[in-house]
Design a protein around this motif. Structure first.
Motif, short mmCIF file in Angstrom:
data_model
loop_
_atom_site.label_atom_id
_atom_site.label_comp_id
_atom_site.label_asym_id
_atom_site.label_seq_id
_atom_site.Cartn_x
_atom_site.Cartn_y
_atom_site.Cartn_z
N THR A 630 0.84 -1.20 0.00
CA THR A 630 0.00 0.00 0.00
C THR A 630 0.87 1.25 0.00
OG1 THR A 630 -1.63 -1.21 1.31
CG2 THR A 630 -1.88 1.18 1.17
N ASP A 796 0.09 11.34 4.69
CA ASP A 796 -0.19 9.91 4.59
C ASP A 796 0.86 9.18 3.76
OD1 ASP A 796 -2.37 10.23 6.13
OD2 ASP A 796 -3.86 9.96 4.57
N ALA A 799 2.78 6.77 6.42
CA ALA A 799 1.59 6.50 7.23
C ALA A 799 1.91 5.96 8.61
CB ALA A 799 0.68 5.52 6.48
N HIS A 835 -3.30 4.69 8.27
CA HIS A 835 -4.20 3.84 7.49
C HIS A 835 -5.23 3.15 8.37
CE1 HIS A 835 -1.21 3.49 3.86
NE2 HIS A 835 -1.64 4.72 4.07
#
Length: 856
Positions: A630, A796, A799, A835
């Motif tokens: 991610t 972000d 994160a 997240h």
């Protein structure tokens, strides 16, 4: 002549009555021995000189219930005289109009003390003296009684007199609520009238009646110059003359019909021989020692783990007089409030209670959850240590020097347990634990929170939630066997409890007030004023006056050997499979090498996780982030403390254990001198694990970022992608020790491509995880991190955040959370996963090469 004849007739009548009484005693007892040779004979002779005319017997009426006739002297009559007796005890008292500066007064007071002690069964009379005129000299001939513990040291100053009267008033209140057989007579002997306020208090004691179990012998009353001295209760008045004394009519036992008292003059008794005093002290000493404060062994049951907690828990905590005192966790007293100043014995009292419960109930019947918020070792002995591997098998969670967040986690866990038990009761269709079938029975829980005011300090989110949880647990715990003990130095002035104190403390009917802990009682209840160390007031009516018991409890610290022996005995008999309690040691740094999760890491098990510390929760779980594909799955550590380098070290070593040798490559950039030792140790450990390690300076870092940020064509093969990122292995970890030190270098642009190092860094942060490239960086300031990320809109992109000594307001502004409550402190960090939207307090992993709290 008529008055003289009448007086003579009264004297003769009294003489004949006394002669008849002595004759009956002679017939009953036989002729008295010619000489006193032992303690038993001393008691017998002194008792014969009193009104009972015999040595006390176990069945005799105690002096707290009915008075005894005690000899004061010999009446002088024409036919030889007779002994004069006055009633003392049983609500009857004596006054003398002169004080102990007249030698006759001191001699009489000492004689009366000896006769009262001999008249009553051993151990049922306690004597306390007041001597403000002779500074204690009045009681010097009674020194053997003082050494034996029968006589307390006399009060000679105003402060000591006030403290003694405080104790006497507590004694009177406790006696009025005690069973008659448990009452102990307190004899207050004043060698002179004290100050007017203290004299008024003495006078009030004479009006309290027999149930108060107080007898006052007051010299110097009425005081010279006193316009209107306070009236006394049932007291015989004795007036001194030049050679004789006049004895007034005793209450209930008059000598005269007109209130004039005994007509015959009385020669007062003098001191008894020193040998008699010593023999009486030797006789009474063993009984006094038996009546001394209890020992720890007195609290323990004859059989271990024989109790059932279905209807409640109970244990002996000490003695009131000679009677053991039992306290309980049940429907009547489900929760306790304990208060006492520093050094008052609060921890000792709690240890007495906890060990007493643990000896009576098995771990299947009782669980202990223990929290200590002060800098002490209250509950250390319940958990395994390097020196002693044993633990108390009842303990399930123990916090030593706990953080407020840990206390909050414990309260949350107790609420979950409360809800679970509610479900168990509902499934079985019952409303009480006692009605559950044997296979569904649950143990009662006692949760002790020492210095609980620390948990509730302030009005932040932690305090607000803690108050809510405490109120819920206090309100519902009674029904589900969850009992609270809140202990503190003070129970008032807690800001978060404003408007809520009554709702919470109203659920705590049992109050324990130690010295300095009167705040646990009603403001109008002074029972805990001037308590001595080793004593406490137990009140079962939420502190209201009239429900007080003064209890003496043993010093658990003085019985260390007994405590250790009991703990090992219980540990030896613990159930099979019993595990040690979850322990949070607030003073202890977290070490990666000691972490069970780190020890269990293996290559090829899911996405790699980076370990950064231990979570401040009940289980002490490992704080970690998952580094998957991610975007933004990178680790940013922020703060000036060199602990930032320690966290990077732990993160890198934990990742290394999840890859087979050569499967991952580590690019280490030690950019600040303070991180050098940690970076060197990290590089050596990674190389020893078989992983390629490359060290970068600022220039090499700039070049490597350009390579890592290069985007391979979409049709490129995996091998081409690997070549593009400069690695032939599965994952690449870029570890920056002091990333902000390279900001100036990264700010420069390439003259050909016009790209800066920051541009490459930001591309890497967004796209790197999908290509197996992750950054682990330590920035020494939050502003520097935000600038490198490209502003708050890109937060972000990193994160996973570990904030060290960063102010909560600054951190909240960076995260966009305006109500973030965080107070930075040494050896703590805030873990934020953008997240997962989770924020947790952690103890970051520390490297042994750095000292605690060291700054860069």
């Amino acid at each position: 002549m008529g008055r003289l004849a009448a007086a003579y007739g009264q004297a003769v009548t009294a003489h004949r009555q006394a002669r008849d009484r002595l004759e009956r005693a002679r017939l009953a007892l036989g002729a008295p021995p010619a000489a006193v040779t032992g303690a038993a004979e001393v008691v017998a002779r002194l008792a014969r000189l009193g009104g009972r005319l015999a040595a006390p017997t176990p069945g005799a009426t105690p002096l707290t219930e009915a008075p005894a006739g005690v000899r004061v002297g010999e009446a002088n009559t024409l036919d030889g005289g007779f002994p004069v007796l006055v009633p003392l005890g049983g609500g009857c008292h004596l006054t003398i109009d002169a004080d102990a500066r007249d030698p006759r007064v001191g001699e009489l007071l000492r004689a009366l003390v000896l006769r009262l002690l001999a008249t009553a069964p051993a151990g049922t009379v306690r004597v306390a003296g007041i001597d403000t005129v002779a500074f204690g000299a009045t009681f010097l001939p009674l020194r053997p009684l003082l050494d034996a513990g029968v006589l307390a040291p006399p009060a000679t100053t105003a402060a000591e007199v006030a403290a003694l009267l405080d104790e006497a008033e507590r004694h009177a209140r406790a006696a009025q609520h005690a069973a008659p057989a448990a009452r102990e007579l307190l004899v207050l002997v004043a060698a002179a009238a004290p100050s007017p306020p203290d004299l008024a208090r003495l006078a009030a004691l004479t009006h309290a009646g027999p149930s108060a179990a107080v007898c006052v012998l007051l010299a110097g009353h009425p005081p010279a110059g006193a316009a209107q001295p306070p009236p006394l209760g049932e007291a015989t008045a004795l007036r001194l003359m030049q050679r004789y004394a006049h004895v007034g009519d005793p209450p209930g036992y008059p000598f005269s019909g007109d209130g004039s008292g005994l007509a015959a003059p009385v020669v007062l008794d003098g001191d008894l021989p020193p040998a008699t005093v010593a023999a009486l002290a030797g006789h009474l000493g063993p009984a006094v020692r038996r009546d001394a404060p209890p020992t720890f062994a007195d609290l323990l049951p004859a059989r271990r783990w024989a109790g059932s907690s279905a209807a409640g828990l109970s244990t002996v905590v000490g003695r009131a007089g000679r009677q053991p005192v039992t306290v309980a966790f049940d429907d009547a007293t489900p929760h306790w409030l304990v208060a006492g100043r520093t050094g008052a014995g609060k921890t000792v009292f709690l240890l007495d209670v906890l060990y007493g419960l643990a000896a009576r109930y098995s771990p299947a019947q009782l669980q202990l959850w223990l929290l200590d918020f002060k800098e002490g070792v209250s509950f250390t002995e319940f958990v395994p240590t390097e020196r002693d591997p044993s633990w108390l098998p009842h303990a399930r969670a123990v916090g030593i020097e706990s953080d407020r967040e840990y206390g909050l986690a414990v309260l949350r866990e107790l609420r979950r347990e409360l809800n679970r038990r509610a479900g168990v009761l509902k499934r079985h269709g019952v409303t009480k634990l006692a009605d559950l079938p044997g296979d569904a029975a649950v143990p009662r829980i006692v949760a002790v929170i020492d210095e609980f005011q620390v948990l509730l300090a302030g009005t932040d989110a932690v305090a607000r939630e803690a108050v809510d949880l405490l109120e819920e647990l206090a309100r519902k715990g009674r029904s589900y066997g969850v009992h609270l003990v809140l202990a503190s130095q003070a129970t008032t002035g807690i800001e978060s409890l404003y408007g809520r104190a009554e709702a919470i403390f109203g659920q705590f009917p049992l109050r324990v007030a130690l010295p300095g802990g009167a705040g646990a009682l009603d403001p109008l209840n002074g029972a805990a004023n001037a308590l001595p160390i080793g004593a406490a007031v137990l009140n079962t009516a939420a502190g209201a006056a009239g429900a007080d018991t003064v209890v003496r409890f043993p010093d658990a610290y003085a019985a260390r050997a007994d405590l250790a022996r009991l703990r090992h005995e219980l540990w030896r008999d613990r159930p099979a499979g019993d595990s040690p309690p979850a322990v949070f040691r607030g003073y202890e740094p977290a070490r990666l090498e000691d972490d069970p999760t780190f020890a269990g890491l293996r290559p090829g098990v899911g996405s790699p996780v980076v370990l950064v510390g231990r979570t401040v929760d009940v289980a002490g779980s490992t704080a970690s982030f998952t580094l998957d594909a991610t975007p933004g799955r990178h680790l940013a550590v922020v703060g000036t403390a060199t602990a930032g380098a320690d966290v990077l070290r732990a993160a890198a070593l934990s990742l290394a254990r999840q890859h087979t040798p050569g499967e991952a490559r580590f690019l280490l950039a030690p950019l600040v001198a303070a991180a050098g030792p940690a970076a060197d140790d990290t590089a050596a450990a990674l190389a020893a694990a078989g992983h390629p390690v490359e060290r970068l300076d600022q220039a090499a870092l700039r070049d490597r970022l350009a390579t890592l940020a290069a985007t391979p064509p979409a049709t490129a093969s995996p091998a081409a992608t690997a070549r593009a990122v400069g690695s032939a292995v599965g994952r690449t970890y870029l570890v920056l020790f002091g990333a902000d030190a390279a900001s100036a270098t990264l700010a420069g642009t390439d003259p050909v491509t016009f790209r800066s190092g920051h541009d490459d860094l930001r591309v890497l942060l967004r796209e790197g995880p999908a290509r197996g490239v992750h950054l682990l960086g330590w920035w020494r300031g939050l502003r520097r991190l935000a600038d490198d990320l490209g502003g708050s809109h890109h937060r972000d992109d990193a994160a996973c955040l570990v904030a060290l000594n960063v102010p909560g307001a600054e951190l909240g502004l960076h995260l966009g959370e305006h109500d973030l409550a965080h107070t930075p402190r040494a050896d703590r960090a805030l873990l934020v996963d953008r997240h997962d939207q989770r924020t947790r307090l952690i103890v970051p992993f520390a490297w042994a090469g750095h000292e605690r709290g060291e700054e860069s």
